[in-house]
Design an enzyme around this catalytic site. Structure first.
Site, PDB file in Angstrom:
ATOM      1  N   HIS A 150       0.863  -1.195   0.000  1.00 20.22           N
ATOM      2  CA  HIS A 150       0.000   0.000   0.000  1.00 20.22           C
ATOM      3  C   HIS A 150       0.895   1.239   0.000  1.00 20.22           C
ATOM      4  CE1 HIS A 150      -3.790   2.188   1.617  1.00 20.22           C
ATOM      5  NE2 HIS A 150      -2.941   3.083   1.145  1.00 20.22           N
ATOM      6  N   HIS A 185       1.505   5.365  -1.886  1.00 20.71           N
ATOM      7  CA  HIS A 185       1.053   6.444  -2.783  1.00 20.71           C
ATOM      8  C   HIS A 185       2.267   7.026  -3.494  1.00 20.71           C
ATOM      9  CE1 HIS A 185      -3.010   6.445  -1.105  1.00 20.71           C
ATOM     10  NE2 HIS A 185      -2.395   6.075   0.012  1.00 20.71           N
ATOM     11  N   LEU A 186       2.325   6.844  -4.807  1.00 18.61           N
ATOM     12  CA  LEU A 186       3.461   7.376  -5.580  1.00 18.61           C
ATOM     13  C   LEU A 186       3.098   8.673  -6.296  1.00 18.61           C
ATOM     14  CD1 LEU A 186       4.955   4.147  -7.228  1.00 18.61           C
ATOM     15  CD2 LEU A 186       5.783   5.370  -5.208  1.00 18.61           C
ATOM     16  N   ARG A 187       1.806   9.059  -6.198  1.00 14.96           N
ATOM     17  CA  ARG A 187       1.359  10.308  -6.830  1.00 14.96           C
ATOM     18  C   ARG A 187       1.643  10.307  -8.331  1.00 14.96           C
ATOM     19  NH1 ARG A 187      -1.524  10.613  -2.382  1.00 14.96           N
ATOM     20  NH2 ARG A 187      -0.523  11.628  -0.633  1.00 14.96           N
ATOM     21  N   ASN A 219      -5.440   6.793  -6.127  1.00 16.66           N
ATOM     22  CA  ASN A 219      -6.127   8.067  -5.826  1.00 16.66           C
ATOM     23  C   ASN A 219      -5.320   9.257  -6.333  1.00 16.66           C
ATOM     24  OD1 ASN A 219      -4.120   7.724  -3.873  1.00 16.66           O
ATOM     25  ND2 ASN A 219      -5.251   8.844  -2.304  1.00 16.66           N
ATOM     26  N   LYS A 275      -9.811  -0.981  -5.559  1.00 18.81           N
ATOM     27  CA  LYS A 275      -9.741  -0.242  -4.311  1.00 18.81           C
ATOM     28  C   LYS A 275     -11.052   0.446  -3.990  1.00 18.81           C
ATOM     29  CE  LYS A 275      -8.011   2.173  -0.879  1.00 18.81           C
ATOM     30  NZ  LYS A 275      -6.805   2.263  -0.098  1.00 18.81           N
ATOM     31  N   HIS A 319     -10.387   0.734   2.096  1.00 16.15           N
ATOM     32  CA  HIS A 319     -10.174   1.769   3.114  1.00 16.15           C
ATOM     33  C   HIS A 319     -11.410   1.669   4.009  1.00 16.15           C
ATOM     34  CE1 HIS A 319      -8.751   5.916   4.428  1.00 16.15           C
ATOM     35  NE2 HIS A 319      -9.853   5.690   5.123  1.00 16.15           N
ATOM     36  N   HIS A 324      -4.561  -0.622   6.207  1.00 20.37           N
ATOM     37  CA  HIS A 324      -4.170   0.271   7.300  1.00 20.37           C
ATOM     38  C   HIS A 324      -5.137   0.225   8.491  1.00 20.37           C
ATOM     39  CE1 HIS A 324      -7.008   2.772   5.156  1.00 20.37           C
ATOM     40  NE2 HIS A 324      -6.141   3.159   4.237  1.00 20.37           N
ATOM     41  N   ASP A 351       1.373   2.642   3.535  1.00 21.11           N
ATOM     42  CA  ASP A 351       0.523   3.809   3.277  1.00 21.11           C
ATOM     43  C   ASP A 351       1.375   5.074   3.234  1.00 21.11           C
ATOM     44  OD1 ASP A 351      -1.715   5.198   2.639  1.00 21.11           O
ATOM     45  OD2 ASP A 351      -2.587   5.198   4.636  1.00 21.11           O
TER      46      ASP A 351
END
Ligand code: NCD
Ligand code: ZN
Length: 360
Positions: A12, A14-16, A41, A106, A144, A187, A260
């Site tokens: 999990h 976030h690499l943007r 996201n 997701k 989530h 998470h 996360d």
């Protein structure tokens, strides 16, 4: 002390998007990651599988390419889950799974966290055939797990929270209705969620972040340490103990690492604070502090390297990395990430060094 482990998967992250992505990929490679699951996201969200689909959003196909070009071709596994929206169809799931591109989807609670505005309520998904298509095609559902739309005491109270509600009211229904669907409770932060995961069978897995193992809401509030502000919120000591007991249990097979890590270049905003803690480059050094190594490294190794690989059907890599119990200067680590202007969590909490460093 020195511990050598197989390289691991962060399930999990976030690499943007855009220029900063390369720095985040580099940070993950530097902490012994062999692969990862990159969250959808983004702006716009990754809400279709194939580029040729006319929906105006990003595709799993194109987001994967962006990551590969940003240095992600060094990973041996790269999973991009499909963001479930009102436009997701069973046909999309089936075609995606058959092509090999779609491994996971997701669920985001609508408006419940960073860039979750496109989230489609769980209740609605329970009534269409998307989850059924996922179950039939072996696609994993990442959740989530927070109820959306709650406020006040019901959102965050001493004996209730959005997560607590979700795991008491929603998850048992989902689990019961789709018994062969593989679920990842992401998470998790509460004793309620731990209890749910432990009562569920082998098709239910869970991830835990470093910050939820190490901190409670007291650490966030004392001095208003906003770098610790993430969603779901850090909870109470009783919850933290339940998380620690779960990851330290010798038989733990279904709870695994998913950091996360969620970089925000502008953490403070005019009307509040962006949710997300950045732990790229330092997650194993944080996770290891929660295990009793005098009892050996088995529980830590299961949590970091083995359980997640097994749940996602990924091979445990032959390549290894080593954790050495020596101080790692966090300011140097920050410099490496300066390009992205993002503060690693412990530095944001006023810590200067970590007690472990990584040797690749
Ligand atoms: C994540 C982010 O910043 O994208 N934030 C967070 O607090 N964890 C989104 C998420 O995983 O909820
Ligand atoms: Zn996340």
């Amino acid at each position: 002390m020195k511990i050598t482990l197989p390289k691991w998967y962060d399930l999990h992250v976030h690499l943007r998007q855009g220029p900063a992505m390369a720095a985040y990929v580099k940070a993950h490679l530097a902490m012994g990651c062999a692969g990862l699951l990159a969250m959808p996201n983004t702006k716009p969200p990754v809400a279709k599988v194939f580029e040729r689909d006319p929906l105006s959003c990003w595709s799993v196909e194109s987001y994967r390419d962006m990551i590969l070009k940003a240095g992600g071709d060094a990973f041996s596994a790269l999973i991009v889950p499909l963001y479930l929206t009102r436009d997701t169809t069973p046909a999309m799931i089936e075609a995606g799974a058959k092509s090999g591109l779609l491994k996971a989807c997701k669920y985001y609670p609508p408006h419940g966290t960073t860039n979750s505005d496109h989230g489609y309520p769980l209740q609605s998904s329970l009534e269409n055939d998307v989850f059924r298509a996922m179950e039939d095609n072996g696609v994993i559902l990442c959740l989530h797990g927070e109820e959306h739309g709650l406020s006040g005491e019901r959102y965050f109270g001493k004996n209730s929270s959005a997560e607590d509600f979700f795991y008491r009211e929603r998850m048992p229904v989902l689990r019961e209705k789709f018994q062969n669907l593989k679920l990842v409770c992401e998470h998790i932060t509460t004793k309620t969620a731990v209890d749910f995961v432990q009562k569920s069978g082998e098709k239910t897995g869970a991830t835990i972040t470093p910050q939820h193992l190490m901190h409670t809401v007291a650490d966030l509030l004392q001095g208003l340490k906003y770098h610790l502000y993430c969603l779901p919120l850090v909870k109470f000591e009783e919850d933290r103990q339940a998380l620690l007991d779960a990851v330290r249990a010798p038989g733990n097979k279904r709870i695994f690492a998913g950091t996360d890590s969620a970089p925000h270049a502008a953490k403070l905003t005019e009307c509040g604070c962006a949710a997300g803690c950045f732990t790229g480059g330092i997650a194993p050094q944080l996770y290891i502090q929660n295990f009793d190594l005098n009892k050996g490294q088995n529980e830590f190794e299961a949590f970091l390297c083995r359980n997640g690989a097994a749940f996602y059907d990924l091979p445990v890599p032959d390549e290894t990395f080593t954790l050495v119990q020596e101080n790692e200067d966090l300011s140097l680590c920050h410099t490496a990430e300066a390009e992205a202007d993002v503060v690693p969590l412990p530095l944001g909490l006023g810590e200067k060094a970590l007690p472990w460093k990584i040797v690749l």
